[in-house]
Design a protein around this motif. Structure first.
Motif, PDB file in Angstrom:
ATOM      1  N   MET A   1     -58.777 -15.544  82.260  1.00  0.00           N
ATOM      2  CA  MET A   1     -57.460 -15.896  82.807  1.00  0.00           C
ATOM      3  C   MET A   1     -57.665 -17.084  83.743  1.00  0.00           C
ATOM      4  N   THR A   2     -56.722 -18.015  83.709  1.00  0.00           N
ATOM      5  CA  THR A   2     -56.840 -19.131  84.650  1.00  0.00           C
ATOM      6  C   THR A   2     -56.313 -18.681  86.015  1.00  0.00           C
TER       7      THR A   2
ATOM      8  N   GLU B   1     -52.583 -18.400  85.870  1.00  0.00           N
ATOM      9  CA  GLU B   1     -52.143 -17.183  85.167  1.00  0.00           C
ATOM     10  C   GLU B   1     -52.290 -15.960  86.058  1.00  0.00           C
ATOM     11  N   LEU B   2     -53.441 -15.910  86.730  1.00  0.00           N
ATOM     12  CA  LEU B   2     -53.724 -14.760  87.590  1.00  0.00           C
ATOM     13  C   LEU B   2     -52.688 -14.663  88.699  1.00  0.00           C
TER      14      LEU B   2
ATOM     15  N   HIS C   1     -49.652 -15.812  88.634  1.00  0.00           N
ATOM     16  CA  HIS C   1     -48.383 -15.384  88.041  1.00  0.00           C
ATOM     17  C   HIS C   1     -48.364 -13.883  87.837  1.00  0.00           C
ATOM     18  N   GLY C   2     -49.483 -13.377  87.332  1.00  0.00           N
ATOM     19  CA  GLY C   2     -49.540 -11.954  87.011  1.00  0.00           C
ATOM     20  C   GLY C   2     -49.692 -11.067  88.231  1.00  0.00           C
ATOM     21  N   ALA C   3     -50.058 -11.668  89.384  1.00  0.00           N
ATOM     22  CA  ALA C   3     -50.386 -10.845  90.545  1.00  0.00           C
ATOM     23  C   ALA C   3     -49.182 -10.160  91.168  1.00  0.00           C
TER      24      ALA C   3
ATOM     25  N   LEU D   1     -49.739 -10.837  81.167  1.00  0.00           N
ATOM     26  CA  LEU D   1     -50.627 -11.208  82.271  1.00  0.00           C
ATOM     27  C   LEU D   1     -51.070  -9.967  83.036  1.00  0.00           C
TER      28      LEU D   1
ATOM     29  N   ILE E   1     -54.948  -8.633  83.552  1.00  0.00           N
ATOM     30  CA  ILE E   1     -55.611  -8.312  84.826  1.00  0.00           C
ATOM     31  C   ILE E   1     -56.201  -6.910  84.731  1.00  0.00           C
TER      32      ILE E   1
ATOM     33  N   LEU F   1     -53.284  -4.667  93.477  1.00  0.00           N
ATOM     34  CA  LEU F   1     -52.057  -5.459  93.529  1.00  0.00           C
ATOM     35  C   LEU F   1     -50.823  -4.606  93.252  1.00  0.00           C
TER      36      LEU F   1
ATOM     37  N   VAL G   1     -57.004 -19.222  76.646  1.00  0.00           N
ATOM     38  CA  VAL G   1     -56.946 -18.991  78.094  1.00  0.00           C
ATOM     39  C   VAL G   1     -56.062 -20.067  78.699  1.00  0.00           C
TER      40      VAL G   1
END
Lengths: 252, 297
Positions: free
Chosen positions: A95-96, A99-100, A102-104, B159, B163, B174, B291
């Motif tokens: 994951m970039t 991206e990380l 955004h997903g967090a 996404l 994770i 999170l 990615v």
């Protein structure tokens, strides 16, 4: 005590025969920046793990914003606004950084968000990346960042989780001194936006610069709860930190 | 010859649905499901049991989808305290349990004889027209499923799953409930597998326990590994490539002049050999996972 955000009462934890924490009590008020200090093995990280729900306490209660969090899961505690970072943050390989980030934001990212576009969040993420000097690595895999950059990224991730309080596990370990100074400013700004901070840290200068209060632990118990400036005049604290040095001097 | 190619394409499409489903689990979610064929079985036996007890095809479809979603949910629930590799073993075992139940509960599943005579798709049409309409249906479904998976993987939900796949503790810190995420993902992807099974049952008109042997699961695994784990296009490419290769083994055999018993062996050799070759020399597959999606650049 009515304005306490986090209340820790009589918390104990053992791993087998090894009692790591015994009857730990203290509370943190809203808007404080509290440093949690102590020699290696004194139980700081274990306490942080109990607060964030990595594993449950053997005894005692942990309350966050008046809600009993004892025995709750990590994700439940995080959703209530108590978010933590890790001492050695481990980041995804595939994951970039963008991206990380955004997903967090877990809030509203469930299955219901399937058809939601998130262009509006770009500005927020750009701002965070700028603030943390991570803009130039946003398209790189998160795991490829340096140790210090991962520390910064983990603060950004915690902020994306809409926290009321953040527990930071050694945020400056492995971070360049210049960046460390930058981090003080960053954490102050985070705090000024209404987020309470609990910081586990070994760097005394960092603590003095940043914290309004210090909790010092030794062998699983709280031995001091004072202002950073009072630390050197506290005999127990000096004993805990320098005891070994004195013994060595005596033996020599 | 053209009938044969249409048939192989239809089968490839049905496998592509299975591969897309497994890719959601294994490629996106990192869930090493070795019981994928049991979810397919929910589809085939849903259709067969509904026919056997005269419920009608619509209730068969509902039964298939519900059973698969429930089984997927159960798979994820069983695995919640297990590490990925141990969970994989459990899924393999559960799929075998389901195959054994299908072999032995004669009153429900027809036992080892299976259930035959399931009404074919588009029974009103005949011959090649019917085959072509089935082909179009299957290809449209593959397209729709591919777009759905792309949306799922490319969006916020994807996404959060990524994770969870790579750093479960970070995901939990999170605020992500990783068990709930796994259950949802398993339930959704299971539905795709059930659709494939349901169509398969009505296409070949026969459902039996030998169709849900665990070796089928590894065939689907080979498809997504060869195609590219974590990439939807890869799953589809892998399914078509392997199905077409298998279909033409008998011709190659005739051409070289080998006896027919080598056909099955050739298939196994290609599945296993292809799998090993890709794992050794090109782990990311023909179409690697991307990615940094366009949306986040």
């Amino acid at each position: 005590m009515s304005d306490s955000v986090l209340a820790i009462e009589g918390v104990a934890k053992s791993f087998g025969a090894n009692q790591v924490l015994a009857n730990v009590c203290f509370s943190i008020r809203k808007g404080e920046i509290v440093g949690l200090l102590g020699p290696n093995g004194c139980g700081k990280s274990t306490l942080l793990n109990l607060i964030s729900g990595v594993f449950p306490a053997d005894a005692g209660t942990l309350a966050f914003q008046g809600e009993n969090m004892t025995g709750q899961s990590m994700d439940h505690i995080a959703r209530r606004g108590l978010v933590r970072t890790f001492q050695l943050p481990s980041m995804p390989r595939r994951m970039t950084v963008a991206e990380l980030l955004h997903g967090a934001a877990a809030r509203g990212a469930g299955f219901g968000s399937l058809f939601r576009r998130d262009a509006s969040e770009m500005a927020e993420i750009d701002g965070l990346l700028d603030e943390l000097a991570l803009s130039h690595v946003r398209y790189l895999p998160a795991a490829s960042l340096s140790g210090g950059q991962k520390k910064l990224l983990s603060i950004a991730l915690a902020l994306r989780a809409s926290p009321r309080m953040i527990c930071l596990d050694e945020p400056t370990a492995g971070v360049h001194p210049n960046l460390r100074h930058h981090m003080v400013g960053l954490l102050r700004r985070i705090n000024a936006s209404g987020i309470t901070l609990l910081i586990v840290e070994h760097d005394m200068h960092f603590i003095r610069e940043l914290c309004s209060r210090c909790v010092v632990m030794d062998r699983g118990a709280v031995i001091a709860d004072c202002k950073p400036s009072e630390l050197t005049s506290n005999e127990q604290v000096v004993e805990a930190y320098l005891g070994n040095a004195r013994q060595k001097r005596a033996m020599a | 010859m053209s009938d044969f190619i249409i048939h192989v394409t239809i089968m490839s499409g049905l496998y592509a649905l299975l591969a897309l489903s497994l890719n959601l689990q294994a490629g996106l979610g990192g869930l090493m499901n070795f019981g994928q064929i049991a979810l397919f079985a929910c589809g085939t036996y849903g259709a067969a049991i509904a026919f056997h007890f005269d419920f009608g095809a619509v209730s068969g479809f509902v039964l298939a989808v519900l059973a698969a979603a429930l089984l997927g949910w159960a798979f994820a629930s069983v695995g919640r305290n297990l590490q990925a590799d141990y969970w994989g073993i459990v899924t393999l075992a559960l799929a075998e349990v389901i195959r054994i139940i299908a072999t032995n509960e004669d009153w429900l599943t027809g036992g080892a004889q299976g259930i035959g005579g399931i009404p074919p798709l588009y029974a009103g049409l005949d011959g090649q027209t019917r085959q072509l309409v089935i082909l179009a249906t299957v290809l449209l479904l593959v397209l729709a499923a591919g777009l759905f998976c792309r949306h799922l993987i490319g969006g916020r939900y994807g996404l959060s799953i990524k994770i969870m796949r790579e750093e479960p503790q970070l995901a939990a810190s999170l605020g992500y409930d990783t068990i709930a995420l796994k259950r949802q993902l398993m339930a959704v992807s299971s539905v795709l597998a059930a659709v494939s099974g349901f169509l398969f049952a009505h296409y070949v008109s026969f459902v039996g326990p030998e169709q849900i042997d665990s070796s089928e699961t590894f065939l689907i695994w080979a498809m997504i590994v060869v195609g590219g784990l974590g990439n939807n296009a890869g799953a589809i490419v892998g399914a078509f490539l392997l199905q077409f290769t298998f279909a033409f083994i008998p011709f190659v055999k005739d051409w070289i002049g080998l006896p027919s018993e080598y056909v099955a062996a050739g298939r196994l050799l290609l599945t296993g050999g292809g799998l090993i070759a890709f794992i050794l020399f090109r782990q990311s597959g023909i179409v690697p996972e991307r990615v940094g999606g366009r949306r986040y650049v």
